[in-house]
Design a protein around this motif. Structure first.
Motif, mmCIF file in Angstrom:
data_model
loop_
_atom_site.group_PDB
_atom_site.id
_atom_site.type_symbol
_atom_site.label_atom_id
_atom_site.label_comp_id
_atom_site.label_asym_id
_atom_site.label_seq_id
_atom_site.Cartn_x
_atom_site.Cartn_y
_atom_site.Cartn_z
ATOM 1 N N MET A 1 50.203 76.242 9.821
ATOM 2 C CA MET A 1 49.732 76.867 8.574
ATOM 3 C C MET A 1 48.252 77.239 8.716
ATOM 4 S SD MET A 1 49.887 75.356 4.683
ATOM 5 C CE MET A 1 49.294 76.329 3.314
ATOM 6 N N THR A 2 47.889 78.459 8.337
ATOM 7 C CA THR A 2 46.506 78.907 8.437
ATOM 8 C C THR A 2 45.635 78.147 7.460
ATOM 9 O OG1 THR A 2 47.296 81.120 8.999
ATOM 10 C CG2 THR A 2 45.010 80.916 8.353
ATOM 11 N N LYS A 3 44.483 77.686 7.945
ATOM 12 C CA LYS A 3 43.592 76.946 7.061
ATOM 13 C C LYS A 3 42.910 77.890 6.080
ATOM 14 C CE LYS A 3 39.431 76.963 10.001
ATOM 15 N NZ LYS A 3 38.447 77.475 9.032
ATOM 16 N N ALA A 4 42.432 77.308 4.995
ATOM 17 C CA ALA A 4 41.747 78.106 3.988
ATOM 18 C C ALA A 4 40.503 78.751 4.588
ATOM 19 C CB ALA A 4 41.376 77.237 2.792
ATOM 20 N N VAL A 5 40.261 79.995 4.236
ATOM 21 C CA VAL A 5 39.099 80.719 4.735
ATOM 22 C C VAL A 5 37.859 80.262 3.964
ATOM 23 C CG1 VAL A 5 38.068 82.992 5.083
ATOM 24 C CG2 VAL A 5 40.545 82.713 5.246
ATOM 25 N N HIS A 6 36.798 79.938 4.695
ATOM 26 C CA HIS A 6 35.531 79.573 4.060
ATOM 27 C C HIS A 6 34.801 80.857 3.684
ATOM 28 C CE1 HIS A 6 31.910 76.914 3.532
ATOM 29 N NE2 HIS A 6 31.344 78.120 3.581
ATOM 30 N N ILE A 7 34.499 81.009 2.396
ATOM 31 C CA ILE A 7 33.823 82.223 1.923
ATOM 32 C C ILE A 7 32.622 81.827 1.067
ATOM 33 C CG2 ILE A 7 34.044 84.364 0.624
ATOM 34 C CD1 ILE A 7 37.045 84.264 1.116
ATOM 35 N N ASP A 8 31.457 82.315 1.451
ATOM 36 C CA ASP A 8 30.255 82.167 0.630
ATOM 37 C C ASP A 8 30.020 83.480 -0.106
ATOM 38 O OD1 ASP A 8 29.012 79.496 1.349
ATOM 39 O OD2 ASP A 8 29.191 80.372 3.355
ATOM 40 N N ILE A 9 29.797 83.394 -1.416
ATOM 41 C CA ILE A 9 29.502 84.592 -2.208
ATOM 42 C C ILE A 9 28.113 84.430 -2.822
ATOM 43 C CG2 ILE A 9 30.219 86.112 -4.073
ATOM 44 C CD1 ILE A 9 33.047 85.090 -3.765
ATOM 45 N N VAL A 10 27.187 85.231 -2.331
ATOM 46 C CA VAL A 10 25.825 85.226 -2.870
ATOM 47 C C VAL A 10 25.809 86.230 -4.025
ATOM 48 C CG1 VAL A 10 23.370 85.444 -2.328
ATOM 49 C CG2 VAL A 10 24.988 84.806 -0.518
ATOM 50 N N SER A 11 25.492 85.749 -5.220
ATOM 51 C CA SER A 11 25.576 86.657 -6.369
ATOM 52 C C SER A 11 24.793 86.121 -7.555
ATOM 53 C CB SER A 11 27.037 86.868 -6.779
ATOM 54 O OG SER A 11 27.527 85.772 -7.510
ATOM 55 N N ASP A 12 24.651 86.993 -8.548
ATOM 56 C CA ASP A 12 24.012 86.606 -9.803
ATOM 57 C C ASP A 12 25.024 86.749 -10.937
ATOM 58 O OD1 ASP A 12 22.151 85.782 -11.642
ATOM 59 O OD2 ASP A 12 20.784 87.487 -11.387
ATOM 60 N N VAL A 13 24.856 85.940 -11.949
ATOM 61 C CA VAL A 13 25.775 85.941 -13.095
ATOM 62 C C VAL A 13 25.772 87.284 -13.806
ATOM 63 C CG1 VAL A 13 26.208 84.898 -15.359
ATOM 64 C CG2 VAL A 13 25.551 83.448 -13.424
ATOM 65 N N VAL A 14 24.618 87.938 -13.881
ATOM 66 C CA VAL A 14 24.480 89.170 -14.663
ATOM 67 C C VAL A 14 24.582 90.424 -13.797
ATOM 68 C CG1 VAL A 14 23.169 88.093 -16.525
ATOM 69 C CG2 VAL A 14 21.963 88.971 -14.515
ATOM 70 N N CYS A 15 25.176 90.296 -12.623
ATOM 71 C CA CYS A 15 25.376 91.425 -11.712
ATOM 72 C C CYS A 15 26.802 91.943 -11.866
ATOM 73 C CB CYS A 15 25.119 90.969 -10.276
ATOM 74 S SG CYS A 15 25.792 92.055 -9.007
ATOM 75 N N PRO A 16 26.990 93.138 -12.433
ATOM 76 C CA PRO A 16 28.354 93.628 -12.655
ATOM 77 C C PRO A 16 29.141 93.846 -11.366
ATOM 78 C CG PRO A 16 26.751 95.368 -13.074
ATOM 79 C CD PRO A 16 25.981 94.100 -12.920
ATOM 80 N N TRP A 17 28.471 94.321 -10.322
ATOM 81 C CA TRP A 17 29.175 94.552 -9.066
ATOM 82 C C TRP A 17 29.564 93.246 -8.391
ATOM 83 C CZ3 TRP A 17 31.510 98.860 -8.404
ATOM 84 C CH2 TRP A 17 31.017 100.013 -9.026
ATOM 85 N N CYS A 18 28.884 92.152 -8.744
ATOM 86 C CA CYS A 18 29.284 90.837 -8.240
ATOM 87 C C CYS A 18 30.621 90.433 -8.854
ATOM 88 C CB CYS A 18 28.221 89.789 -8.566
ATOM 89 S SG CYS A 18 26.650 90.044 -7.701
#
Length: 214
Positions: A1-18
């Protein structure tokens, strides 16, 4: 079984494109049937924004030089893209850009229990859909309390600013990695996808990561 992919998301709360980028990524994960271990990393679009905030239209005009007509066009486009992904943007002329440092501290706190995605999504919905002030401590405490977090502890965290240093350190780390715009989405700590790249692009990257894990 493939392990879960580690993903870091750098973002701001008030960023619509985030918000859009996350929902694009979530759609790609769901379509591929992949699991992900998502870690939210702090970024402030406007770290020097005062407690009173600023009218969003005025702020965008001053910062980016766009006209009110261009701003409305951008908002309409963002609203349409969000709707396709199941996220509701409700922009108004009274909407304000606010400081998000306190919000990031509560997201950091939630991450200690692995619940930062819940809190980040609640804050983005509160700001973009419900028109709430996510710099207001009463609002922030209510939002995390509604998710089952201890309201008194949340308020104490904001009053004593206990995660101030940790959040600033994380923001500085990502700046040193060359991140100066958001969202920035990093897969397995190696592959950076800048911006809301689209469901197809995220699907392609995830497929490549899965192949390397196999």
């Amino acid at each position: 079984m493939t392990k879960a992919v580690h993903i870091d998301i750098v973002s701001d709360v008030v960023c619509p494109w985030c918000a859009i980028g996350y929902h694009q990524l979530r759609t790609a994960l769901d379509e591929l049937g992949m699991d992900a271990e998502i870690h939210w990393q702090p970024f402030q679009l406007n770290p020097d924004m005062g407690p009173e905030g600023q009218n969003l239209g005025e702020h965008l005009g001053e910062k980016y030089g766009i006209t009110p007509a261009q701003s409305r066009q951008n908002r309409d486009h963002i609203t349409a893209v969000g709707a396709e992904l199941g996220f509701t943007f409700r922009f108004t002329d009274e909407m304000r850009m606010v400081n998000t440092h306190d919000a990031h501290q509560l997201i950091h706190w939630a991450a200690l229990e692995g619940r930062d995605t819940e809190v980040k999504q609640a804050f983005q919905k509160a700001y973009f859909t419900d028109g709430l002030d996510v710099s207001d401590r009463d609002v922030l405490v209510k939002l995390v309390s509604d998710l089952g977090f201890d309201a008194d502890e949340a308020r104490a965290i904001l009053e004593d600013q206990r995660y101030d240093g940790a959040v600033l350190e994380q923001m500085d780390f990502w700046r040193q990695q060359g991140i100066n715009s958001v969202p920035a989405i990093i897969f397995e700590r190696k592959y950076l996808v800048p911006g809301a790249a689209g469901v197809e692009q995220f699907r392609q990257v995830l497929s490549e990561v899965a192949q390397q894990q196999a």
